[in-house]
Each structure stands twice: as structure tokens, then as C-alpha cells.
Design an enzyme around this catalytic site. Structure first.
Site, mmCIF file in Angstrom:
data_model
loop_
_atom_site.group_PDB
_atom_site.id
_atom_site.type_symbol
_atom_site.label_atom_id
_atom_site.label_comp_id
_atom_site.label_asym_id
_atom_site.label_seq_id
_atom_site.Cartn_x
_atom_site.Cartn_y
_atom_site.Cartn_z
ATOM 1 N N ARG A 245 22.579 53.788 -44.058
ATOM 2 C CA ARG A 245 23.424 54.682 -43.688
ATOM 3 C C ARG A 245 23.532 56.121 -44.494
ATOM 4 N NH1 ARG A 245 25.501 50.411 -41.800
ATOM 5 N NH2 ARG A 245 24.912 49.503 -39.765
ATOM 6 N N LYS A 272 29.839 49.636 -43.320
ATOM 7 C CA LYS A 272 29.825 50.157 -41.657
ATOM 8 C C LYS A 272 31.396 48.051 -41.344
ATOM 9 C CE LYS A 272 29.145 50.852 -36.908
ATOM 10 N NZ LYS A 272 27.525 51.803 -35.821
ATOM 11 N N HIS A 335 19.882 59.745 -40.048
ATOM 12 C CA HIS A 335 19.660 58.816 -39.462
ATOM 13 C C HIS A 335 17.974 58.644 -39.264
ATOM 14 C CE1 HIS A 335 22.203 55.401 -37.915
ATOM 15 N NE2 HIS A 335 21.672 55.156 -37.118
ATOM 16 N N ARG A 338 16.562 55.311 -40.760
ATOM 17 C CA ARG A 338 16.358 54.343 -40.766
ATOM 18 C C ARG A 338 15.682 53.904 -39.192
ATOM 19 N NH1 ARG A 338 21.227 51.636 -42.440
ATOM 20 N NH2 ARG A 338 21.610 50.672 -39.684
ATOM 21 N N HIS A 361 22.625 45.660 -39.974
ATOM 22 C CA HIS A 361 23.249 45.802 -38.250
ATOM 23 C C HIS A 361 24.334 44.555 -38.318
ATOM 24 C CE1 HIS A 361 19.526 48.175 -36.673
ATOM 25 N NE2 HIS A 361 20.460 48.787 -37.210
ATOM 26 N N TYR A 371 24.898 33.016 -43.869
ATOM 27 C CA TYR A 371 24.097 32.408 -44.605
ATOM 28 C C TYR A 371 22.776 33.333 -44.550
ATOM 29 C CZ TYR A 371 20.201 28.612 -43.588
ATOM 30 O OH TYR A 371 19.028 28.374 -44.157
#
Length: 401
Positions: A245, A272, A335, A338, A361, A371
Site C-alpha cells: 500500500r 492496515k 493503489h 496492487r 489482505h 500459519y
């Protein structure tokens, strides 16, 4: 014999409670611990009762005598001082409880419990929406008495001035506070549910991006040829390789980078989702960073502002550079890098979970998220190097397909 201040000050505690009487039922009780309590003994409707009038020296002898006289006047009026005190406390508690159940009080309580999970920027944004748009209309209203129409009145203020998306965000915010109020027992149901049904629909605008490989190559060459402020130039060169970002890239600090392991670890407070994020660095990025280090390596930020080394470049600086290269608002955004990476990596067959992990995300299951971080890192490192090699290939293409 009435008490005197001297007698009270010099009175010493013993192993048992001592009572010093002043008259009219008023006495000072000295506890073995040394505490001195004013008490008033009186009769009401044939029963002997006692009340406390405070502690000495907070309540002086003069004050205690005044409180005794006040109590006597109540008794003469047929009012039990003890009951009157209980009723006063109950009334004060009811007022305090009422103050604690206003929309503003409930919303601030909700905010205080949620804020630590948010970035400072998001905290500021949410608090601004509450204080500037909702509290002026809903703030002093008691939550148990709120109706959907009350919320709608508040959020339609934004809608009436054309801020449709803001109105929807306010509706979402009202819903979050309302659900919290339901959980803590202030209302039986989510009174703010379904507000968006009464609002003008939001026209979804995705971040503009380029996904055609030939056009991506053209964009990369335009970035390489762009002659501008060094921090802006290097940030734009690094961004396609790491596709983080904008705020994460612009705020990058040299201490976050491990050149030996070719790894950039962005700390949780800058992410975020409030979790540390690992970015494997391809050798192309390491080369860029080594070149950049000779320019900004003595400071805190990789990409310091031209105006002050104590703060990084702005998002507008990056965006303006894209515009100067000829990429309009509807063609490419910061942006958009991304989306560019996500689209092309998915088309090339990389596992969706690996791509999503690299994009940082949100993963709703915290255990699975941890994990995935460990499980996917080798795949992510390979993917990031292959992605960098792919971008180099696109950049060196001579002809646009």
C-alpha cells in the site's frame, strides 16, 4: 460538654473505638486505626438510627454541626435523613446512568475498545466522523430511545450534500455502535440495521489500473525515464516490485530492512490489519535500495520529503508524478499497482492464498493467518523474484503488442 477543635486534634486512638460527644446526637467516633468519623444518632418514628456525616478533618467541627442541624430540620418535616440520602444517591446514580447511555457516551466507549486494533490514521478518521457528523445530531440522545429514523436523519445530512459514499460509511458506523449497544444491554436489537436501504446506492469505482502486459512494460519504462525528485523516482521504481500500500511504502524506514536476508518487515503499527508484514525483496529491489542508500541512507526514511527529512513523501507527490507521465485518473492510480500485481500473478497461475498473503489482505482466522505467514513465505519469496524478472522482461520489450 461540647467538643472543641483542640480536643478533636489531640484525641488519640485506643485499641477500641472511642466516641466523643458534642450534643444533639452528634459525636466523633475515633477508630483504632486513627480514622475520625462524624456520626449523628437520632430517632425517627420511634426507632433509633444513625448516619455518617463525613470524616474529620475533611468535615470540620463547624461543618458537622451544620449537617446535624440540616438533619434535624428534615426530621421536623417528617423526612428520615437516612432515606432522604438514599433517595438522593439513587437519583444521582440514575442521572449518571442516563448520561452514560447517550449515543455519544456509548459510541466513545465502543471507540475506546476498538481503537487499538486500528492504525492512527483510521482512528482519526472514525473519530472525526463521530464528532463532526453524528454527535451534533445524535450525541445527547439516550440510546434506548433511539429509532431508525433518528439515525437516518443524521446520515442523510451527508447524502443531501452529495456525499453518498460518506453517508453509507456513516450508516455502517451507526450499525457498529448499535450492535455494541445491544451486546452491553442498552437496546434489544440493532436499531441501526438496514439504514442503507433508504440511501442512494454507491456507484462502485475500482482503482484504475493497467493489466495489459505490453502497457505495463510501457508504464515501467515511463517510470525509469521520469526525471523528478529522487525520493519520488525511487519510490515509483520500487513500488511495482513490492506492490504494498502507498502508506506502507512512503513510510518505509531503513531500520525495517535486512539486506542480508533480502527482507523488509513492515511493523504491525504501520499495517492496515495491525500485523507485521514480510516483503521478500528480489535482487532488482536490493539494487535499487543500494543506490538509494547513498542518497537517503543517513536519515530515517527511505523516501524523505523534499521539504523536510523528518517526514516522508506524500501520496499526492507520487500521484502527480504519474499524471506528469501522462497517466490520467481513469487510467492508473498508485493503489492500482496492487491490482496490477494481483491480476497478472493470478493469470500466471500462482496460488491465490500465496498472492493474498503477499498483498497482506485480512485473514479472519488469526491462527490460520499466523500459519499462512510461515507456510507461504518460501513460496512468496520465489514468487516475488519471478515477478521481478517478469517485470524486467516486460520493460525490455521493444514493441507494444
Amino acid at each position: 460538654m461540647p467538643l472543641t477543635d483542640t480536643a478533636i486534634r489531640t484525641a488519640k486512638p485506643t485499641d477500641k473505638a472511642v466516641k466523643l460527644f458534642d450534643g444533639g446526637g452528634l459525636y466523633l467516633e475515633i477508630a483504632p486505626s486513627g480514622g475520625k468519623w462524624w456520626r449523628l444518632k437520632y430517632r425517627f418514628q420511634g426507632k433509633e438510627k444513625r448516619i455518617s456525616l463525613g470524616t474529620y478533618p475533611t468535615v470540620s467541627l463547624k461543618d458537622a454541626r451544620e449537617r446535624r442541624e440540616q438533619a434535624k430540620r428534615l426530621i421536623e418535616q417528617g423526612i428520615d435523613p437516612s432515606n432522604q440520602r438514599k433517595e438522593a444517591k439513587a437519583a444521582a446514580a440514575a442521572i449518571e446512568q442516563e448520561q452514560n447511555t447517550t449515543f455519544e457516551a456509548v459510541a466513545r466507549d465502543w471507540f475506546s475498545k476498538k481503537r487499538n486494533a486500528w492504525t492512527p490514521g483510521h482512528q482519526k478518521k472514525i473519530l472525526s466522523r463521530l464528532e463532526n457528523q453524528l454527535f451534533p445530531i445524535l450525541g445527547d440522545k439516550l440510546f434506548p430511545a433511539l429509532e431508525p429514523a433518528d439515525f437516518l436523519t443524521a446520515i442523510q445530512k451527508a447524502e443531501s450534500r452529495g456525499a453518498i459514499e460518506t453517508a453509507h460509511r456513516l450508516a455502517q458506523l451507526c450499525g457498529q455502535v448499535s450492535r455494541y449497544a445491544r451486546i452491553v444491554g442498552l437496546t434489544r436489537y440493532d436499531v441501526a440495521a438496514g439504514l442503507t436501504e433508504a440511501l442512494t446506492p454507491v456507484q462502485t469505482n475500482h482503482y484504475a489500473t493497467i493489466t495489459d502486459p505490453a502497457e505495463v512494460g510501457h508504464l515501467l519504462r515511463a517510470i525509469d525515464e521520469y526525471a523528478g525528485e529522487p525520493s519520488i523516482c525511487f519510490a515509483l521504481k520500487v513500488l511495482p516490485f513490492v506492490f504494498v500500500r502507498s502508506v506502507e511504502l512512503r513510510g518505509a524506514e531503513w531500520r525495517e530492512f535486512d539486506f542480508e536476508s533480502a527482507t523488509w518487515i513492515i511493523p504491525a503499527e504501520r499495517m492496515k490489519m495491525k500485523r507485521p508484514h514480510t516483503v521478500p525483496l528480489a535482487h532488482q529491489v536490493i539494487t535499487l535500495l543500494n543506490d538509494l542508500h547513498s542518497l537517503t541512507g543517513s536519515g530515517r526514511y527511505l523516501f524523505p520529503s523534499l521539504f523536510s527529512a523528518s517526514r516522508p513523501i506524500s501520496d499526492m507527490g507520487l500521484l502527480n508524478a504519474l499524471r506528469r507521465m501522462g497517466y490520467a485518473k481513469g487510467v492508473m492510480t498508485i493503489h492500482g499497482f496492487r491490482s496490477l500485481a494481483s491480476t497478472l500473478l493470478n493469470e500466471q497461475g500462482y496460488r491465490a492464498d500465496v498472492i493474498e498473503a503477499q498483498l497482506a489482505h485480512g485473514e479472519k482466522n488469526a491462527i490460520r493467518a499466523a500459519y499462512n505467514h510461515a507456510e507461504y513465505l518460501p513460496e512468496r519469496r520465489q514468487m516475488m523474484q519471478e515477478w521481478a524478472d517478469y517485470l524486467d522482461e516486460l520493460k525490455t520489450e521493444n514493441n507494444l503488442a
